[in-house]
Motif scaffolding. Structure first.
Motif, PDB file in Angstrom:
ATOM      1  N   TYR A 156       2.869  -3.515  -6.514  1.00 34.94           N
ATOM      2  CA  TYR A 156       2.696  -2.625  -5.357  1.00 34.94           C
ATOM      3  C   TYR A 156       3.428  -3.193  -4.144  1.00 34.94           C
ATOM      4  O   TYR A 156       3.489  -4.412  -3.936  1.00 34.94           O
ATOM      5  CB  TYR A 156       1.209  -2.462  -5.033  1.00 34.94           C
ATOM      6  CG  TYR A 156       0.421  -1.898  -6.184  1.00 34.94           C
ATOM      7  CD1 TYR A 156       0.424  -0.533  -6.456  1.00 34.94           C
ATOM      8  CD2 TYR A 156      -0.314  -2.732  -7.029  1.00 34.94           C
ATOM      9  CE1 TYR A 156      -0.281  -0.009  -7.536  1.00 34.94           C
ATOM     10  CE2 TYR A 156      -1.022  -2.229  -8.099  1.00 34.94           C
ATOM     11  CZ  TYR A 156      -1.003  -0.862  -8.345  1.00 34.94           C
ATOM     12  OH  TYR A 156      -1.697  -0.350  -9.411  1.00 34.94           O
ATOM     13  N   TYR A 172      -1.354   5.226   4.355  1.00 32.77           N
ATOM     14  CA  TYR A 172      -0.472   4.119   4.020  1.00 32.77           C
ATOM     15  C   TYR A 172       0.542   4.562   2.965  1.00 32.77           C
ATOM     16  O   TYR A 172       0.197   5.272   2.011  1.00 32.77           O
ATOM     17  CB  TYR A 172      -1.277   2.932   3.481  1.00 32.77           C
ATOM     18  CG  TYR A 172      -2.184   2.300   4.499  1.00 32.77           C
ATOM     19  CD1 TYR A 172      -1.706   1.333   5.374  1.00 32.77           C
ATOM     20  CD2 TYR A 172      -3.513   2.690   4.586  1.00 32.77           C
ATOM     21  CE1 TYR A 172      -2.541   0.757   6.318  1.00 32.77           C
ATOM     22  CE2 TYR A 172      -4.361   2.121   5.535  1.00 32.77           C
ATOM     23  CZ  TYR A 172      -3.862   1.150   6.397  1.00 32.77           C
ATOM     24  OH  TYR A 172      -4.690   0.593   7.336  1.00 32.77           O
ATOM     25  N   VAL A 173       1.789   4.126   3.143  1.00 31.76           N
ATOM     26  CA  VAL A 173       2.839   4.420   2.168  1.00 31.76           C
ATOM     27  C   VAL A 173       2.967   3.205   1.261  1.00 31.76           C
ATOM     28  O   VAL A 173       3.469   2.153   1.677  1.00 31.76           O
ATOM     29  CB  VAL A 173       4.174   4.739   2.861  1.00 31.76           C
ATOM     30  CG1 VAL A 173       5.262   4.987   1.823  1.00 31.76           C
ATOM     31  CG2 VAL A 173       4.019   5.951   3.782  1.00 31.76           C
ATOM     32  N   ILE A 174       2.479   3.329   0.032  1.00 30.50           N
ATOM     33  CA  ILE A 174       2.478   2.222  -0.921  1.00 30.50           C
ATOM     34  C   ILE A 174       3.220   2.655  -2.171  1.00 30.50           C
ATOM     35  O   ILE A 174       2.860   3.644  -2.815  1.00 30.50           O
ATOM     36  CB  ILE A 174       1.037   1.803  -1.288  1.00 30.50           C
ATOM     37  CG1 ILE A 174       0.273   1.381  -0.021  1.00 30.50           C
ATOM     38  CG2 ILE A 174       1.037   0.664  -2.310  1.00 30.50           C
ATOM     39  CD1 ILE A 174      -1.197   1.089  -0.265  1.00 30.50           C
ATOM     40  N   GLU A 175       4.291   1.938  -2.499  1.00 37.42           N
ATOM     41  CA  GLU A 175       5.031   2.207  -3.729  1.00 37.42           C
ATOM     42  C   GLU A 175       4.378   1.455  -4.880  1.00 37.42           C
ATOM     43  O   GLU A 175       3.755   0.403  -4.692  1.00 37.42           O
ATOM     44  CB  GLU A 175       6.485   1.761  -3.581  1.00 37.42           C
ATOM     45  CG  GLU A 175       7.277   2.606  -2.614  1.00 37.42           C
ATOM     46  CD  GLU A 175       8.756   2.246  -2.638  1.00 37.42           C
ATOM     47  OE1 GLU A 175       9.197   1.597  -3.620  1.00 37.42           O
ATOM     48  OE2 GLU A 175       9.452   2.607  -1.679  1.00 37.42           O
ATOM     49  N   ARG A 187      -3.700   5.111   0.256  1.00 36.26           N
ATOM     50  CA  ARG A 187      -2.714   6.180   0.438  1.00 36.26           C
ATOM     51  C   ARG A 187      -3.335   7.394   1.118  1.00 36.26           C
ATOM     52  O   ARG A 187      -2.686   8.058   1.937  1.00 36.26           O
ATOM     53  CB  ARG A 187      -2.133   6.579  -0.913  1.00 36.26           C
ATOM     54  CG  ARG A 187      -1.132   5.585  -1.488  1.00 36.26           C
ATOM     55  CD  ARG A 187      -0.748   5.967  -2.900  1.00 36.26           C
ATOM     56  NE  ARG A 187       0.367   5.170  -3.404  1.00 36.26           N
ATOM     57  CZ  ARG A 187       0.770   5.176  -4.664  1.00 36.26           C
ATOM     58  NH1 ARG A 187       0.151   5.966  -5.554  1.00 36.26           N
ATOM     59  NH2 ARG A 187       1.792   4.426  -5.058  1.00 36.26           N
ATOM     60  N   SER A 188      -4.583   7.676   0.789  1.00 36.41           N
ATOM     61  CA  SER A 188      -5.242   8.840   1.388  1.00 36.41           C
ATOM     62  C   SER A 188      -5.440   8.668   2.888  1.00 36.41           C
ATOM     63  O   SER A 188      -5.569   9.647   3.617  1.00 36.41           O
ATOM     64  CB  SER A 188      -6.594   9.099   0.704  1.00 36.41           C
ATOM     65  OG  SER A 188      -7.541   8.099   1.060  1.00 36.41           O
ATOM     66  N   CYS A 211      -4.990   4.184  -4.241  1.00 35.21           N
ATOM     67  CA  CYS A 211      -5.076   5.631  -3.970  1.00 35.21           C
ATOM     68  C   CYS A 211      -5.885   5.899  -2.705  1.00 35.21           C
ATOM     69  O   CYS A 211      -5.550   6.790  -1.911  1.00 35.21           O
ATOM     70  CB  CYS A 211      -5.704   6.351  -5.164  1.00 35.21           C
ATOM     71  SG  CYS A 211      -4.654   6.368  -6.635  1.00 35.21           S
TER      72      CYS A 211
END
Length: 344
Positions: free
Chosen positions: A72, A62-65, A58-59, A55
């Motif tokens: 991940y 970064y685009v992490i699925e 991502r903030s 998280c």
């Protein structure tokens, strides 16, 4: 990575962390999935902590699925010189292990100097997304468009004598030329005293500043500007014929963090070797990477104006040239203008 804010828009890396290791691990997967369980075991943290680090990344953008079964996947990295990106690419022992990142600063050299005066450790680096008053030699301004270049200042506290300090400009030039040559298809060459050229155009510059006593150097600031992803059309009109970038030469954008990390790694190896063996190997390599010998030039050095033919550099890094009257001139500092294009 543990870091604390210095002020709005600035962060300093304090030490490696589980979060940083995780980012490196996701990058090494090359677009593949990484199990959350594997990350938990490798980092010796709970799966909840793994999720919190994801998280946090991502903030930052970064685009992490995520998948309950697969783990991940890093879909999109950043082309921003933030601590996580820099640390993930570093392969150094000391240089760049403490990083101050700025969104905008007047001059990274100025900030690095302030930090050095305040006691910043050797290897501390200052990077900025843009500079409002970036400086080159002879009081020139360094073109510093936001998000396109590398604007870097490195704090050193060398043990060699003050008379050796100017040779660090040559050392930085060698490290830059060696870092850029594998990714720039046109020929990369060093121009005395502080320019790196690609295809005859300036792609990077160096500005070294020092504070020293009679017998000891307090600190050196190695300022480096690299034109990375600037399209040629984006350079000011007065620079367009004389400046270039990695992307303009290679025909594609490149990762600024990787270029920065490669330069720092090469600089550290040369710097450590110079500490062990002296600057002889650096001088020899500089000569191999320069095509100045035999060039007709004009040289502006303090209050002197010279014209002549370059012989090379001596073992102290001074420029040697044959003037129009046949005398051999030794120039310790100056500005060189080529009077003709390189042959071959």
């Amino acid at each position: 990575m543990a870091y604390r804010p210095l002020r709005k828009g600035a962060y300093v890396v304090m030490e490696s962390s589980a979060r940083q290791h995780m980012l490196s691990r996701l990058k090494r997967a090359g677009g593949g999935w990484v199990s959350g369980g594997d990350l938990s075991r490798e980092l010796r943290i709970s799966r909840t902590a793994v999720w919190k680090h994801v998280c946090s990344l991502r903030s930052e953008g970064y685009v992490i699925e995520s998948s309950t079964r697969k783990g991940y996947l890093l879909r999109e990295s950043l082309d921003r010189l933030v601590p996580s990106e820099i640390e993930a690419s570093l392969r150094t022992a000391r240089l760049g292990r403490r990083v101050v990142c700025e969104r905008e600063v007047d001059s990274t050299n100025r900030l690095a100097r302030d930090l050095a005066i305040a006691g910043a450790a050797e290897g501390t680096i200052v990077v900025a997304e843009s500079q409002t008053a970036g400086r080159g030699r002879m009081g020139r301004r360094w073109f510093s468009p936001a998000g396109e270049g590398i604007y870097l200042s490195l704090v050193l506290r060398p043990r060699f004598q003050p008379a050796e300090a100017p040779k660090t400009t040559l050392l930085a030039g060698v490290a830059l030329a060696e870092a850029l040559s594998p990714i720039v298809p046109t020929r990369v060459r060093i121009k005395w005293p502080n320019d790196v050229l690609a295809g005859g155009r300036k792609i990077a510059g160096i500005l070294v500043e020092a504070a020293a006593e009679i017998d000891a150097i307090d600190y050196l600031i190695i300022g480096v500007g690299i034109n990375v992803n600037t399209p040629r059309r984006r350079f000011p009109a007065e620079l367009r014929d004389r400046a270039t970038s990695i992307a303009a030469e290679a025909g594609r954008p490149v990762s600024r963090a990787e270029v920065l990390a490669d330069f720092l790694g090469r600089f550290e190896r040369l710097y450590d070797r110079a500490a062990r063996e002296g600057f002889g190997p650096v001088i020899r390599r500089w000569r191999e990477l320069s095509d100045m010998a035999g060039r007709r030039v004009r040289v502006r050095s303090f209050d002197r104006r010279l014209e002549g033919t370059i012989l090379g550099i001596d073992d102290d890094g001074a420029l040697l040239m044959t003037a129009t009257d046949g005398a051999v001139e030794r120039v310790m500092a100056g500005d060189v203008e080529y009077m003709e294009e390189a042959k071959g």
